[in-house]
Design a protein around this motif. Structure first.
Motif, PDB file in Angstrom:
ATOM      1  N   VAL A 154       0.856  -1.182   0.000  1.00 33.98           N
ATOM      2  CA  VAL A 154       0.000   0.000   0.000  1.00 33.98           C
ATOM      3  C   VAL A 154       0.894   1.234   0.000  1.00 33.98           C
ATOM      4  O   VAL A 154       1.780   1.363   0.843  1.00 33.98           O
ATOM      5  N   SER A 155       0.666   2.127  -0.958  1.00 35.92           N
ATOM      6  CA  SER A 155       1.486   3.339  -1.049  1.00 35.92           C
ATOM      7  C   SER A 155       1.109   4.313   0.065  1.00 35.92           C
ATOM      8  O   SER A 155       0.036   4.205   0.672  1.00 35.92           O
ATOM      9  N   ALA A 156       1.969   5.279   0.295  1.00 32.91           N
ATOM     10  CA  ALA A 156       1.709   6.304   1.315  1.00 32.91           C
ATOM     11  C   ALA A 156       0.451   7.094   0.964  1.00 32.91           C
ATOM     12  O   ALA A 156      -0.328   7.444   1.850  1.00 32.91           O
ATOM     13  N   GLU A 167      -2.170   5.994  -0.793  1.00 32.53           N
ATOM     14  CA  GLU A 167      -3.341   5.139  -0.556  1.00 32.53           C
ATOM     15  C   GLU A 167      -3.659   5.074   0.935  1.00 32.53           C
ATOM     16  O   GLU A 167      -4.825   5.168   1.333  1.00 32.53           O
ATOM     17  N   LEU A 168      -2.625   4.921   1.756  1.00 34.05           N
ATOM     18  CA  LEU A 168      -2.829   4.881   3.199  1.00 34.05           C
ATOM     19  C   LEU A 168      -3.426   6.197   3.680  1.00 34.05           C
ATOM     20  O   LEU A 168      -4.345   6.209   4.504  1.00 34.05           O
ATOM     21  N   TYR A 205      -7.125   6.186   3.039  1.00 35.83           N
ATOM     22  CA  TYR A 205      -7.845   5.366   4.016  1.00 35.83           C
ATOM     23  C   TYR A 205      -7.958   6.104   5.350  1.00 35.83           C
ATOM     24  O   TYR A 205      -9.005   6.098   5.993  1.00 35.83           O
ATOM     25  N   VAL A 206      -6.849   6.714   5.765  1.00 34.10           N
ATOM     26  CA  VAL A 206      -6.830   7.444   7.038  1.00 34.10           C
ATOM     27  C   VAL A 206      -7.861   8.569   7.015  1.00 34.10           C
ATOM     28  O   VAL A 206      -8.650   8.735   7.949  1.00 34.10           O
ATOM     29  N   LYS A 250      -2.922   6.123  12.504  1.00 35.58           N
ATOM     30  CA  LYS A 250      -2.426   5.569  11.242  1.00 35.58           C
ATOM     31  C   LYS A 250      -2.185   4.070  11.372  1.00 35.58           C
ATOM     32  O   LYS A 250      -2.523   3.294  10.473  1.00 35.58           O
ATOM     33  N   SER A 251      -1.604   3.638  12.481  1.00 35.94           N
ATOM     34  CA  SER A 251      -1.372   2.210  12.714  1.00 35.94           C
ATOM     35  C   SER A 251      -2.682   1.447  12.815  1.00 35.94           C
ATOM     36  O   SER A 251      -2.812   0.339  12.301  1.00 35.94           O
ATOM     37  N   TYR A 304      -3.977   1.126   9.286  1.00 39.12           N
ATOM     38  CA  TYR A 304      -3.155   0.193   8.518  1.00 39.12           C
ATOM     39  C   TYR A 304      -3.465  -1.260   8.895  1.00 39.12           C
ATOM     40  O   TYR A 304      -3.518  -2.132   8.034  1.00 39.12           O
ATOM     41  N   LEU A 326      -6.888  -2.426   7.040  1.00 41.03           N
ATOM     42  CA  LEU A 326      -7.106  -2.053   5.640  1.00 41.03           C
ATOM     43  C   LEU A 326      -8.104  -2.968   4.944  1.00 41.03           C
ATOM     44  O   LEU A 326      -8.952  -2.506   4.180  1.00 41.03           O
TER      45      LEU A 326
END
Length: 197
Positions: free
Chosen positions: A63-65, A67-68, A71-72, A169-170, A173, A176
């Motif tokens: 997952v790219s930064a 994309e993350l 989601y965040v 963020k964790s 992640y 996901l």
């Protein structure tokens, strides 16, 4: 013993929809490629949502930064699970409570997702509870209470950050697959932040 493909197919056919969806959205990264393909085929055969197949794909790729970050932001914009407000973006904290009873000291830590105001209340409640009930155990109450008080104060400092803190963020992640599976289901996304597991 590793099951062969026919055994896997039979297992997947016997699982109920809920179990298949859980495997696809939470455990797909641990499956060997041929098992994952069988799982996807069974999901499609049953006519279950294609978002679940996408969830399995998310878990098995890098997952790219960017994309993350998407989601965040999706998760931060949900209503607060405590107060229901939508005026502030969500964040995360860990609440540490210490309670002592003479020779017994119990410490618990729990992740909370909410708006900054509700997170501050959660940390303040833990500070108050620990300050009142933590000291009374010998020797661990005297050791764990100040540590928990400082821990809650440090966590509280992270609640009002304008960006998502590292804990949030964790949290995202680590979920996901579930987030992707519920991308078009606001109640499912809300459940992820309300019933933390």
């Amino acid at each position: 013993m590793i099951p062969n493909l026919e055994q896997l197919r039979k297992n997947y056919e016997q699982f109920d929809d809920k179990k298949l969806l859980r495997i696809a959205s939470e455990e797909a990264a641990r499956l060997r490629p041929e098992a994952l393909e069988l799982l996807k085929q069974e999901i499609i055969r049953r006519g279950l949502t294609t978002d679940v197949v996408k969830a399995a794909d998310v878990l098995t790729k890098e997952v790219s930064a960017e994309e993350l970050a998407d989601y965040v932001e999706t998760m931060r914009n949900l209503p607060c699970p405590i107060c229901g407000g939508t005026g502030e973006k969500l964040n995360a904290t860990i609440v540490s409570n210490v309670m002592s009873f003479i020779v017994f000291t119990h410490q618990s830590k729990e992740v909370k997702i909410a708006c900054p105001r509700c997170l501050n209340k959660q940390n303040n409640n833990a500070i108050m509870k620990t300050a009142l009930l933590g000291w009374w155990g010998i020797p661990f109450g005297l050791i764990r209470t100040p540590a928990a008080l400082m821990f809650n104060a440090r966590q509280k400092a992270q609640n009002d950050l304008p960006e998502a803190n590292d804990l949030f963020k964790s949290f995202v992640y680590g979920r996901l697959g579930r987030i992707e599976a519920n991308k078009n289901n606001p109640e499912g996304l809300q459940d992820i932040i309300t019933y933390i597991r």
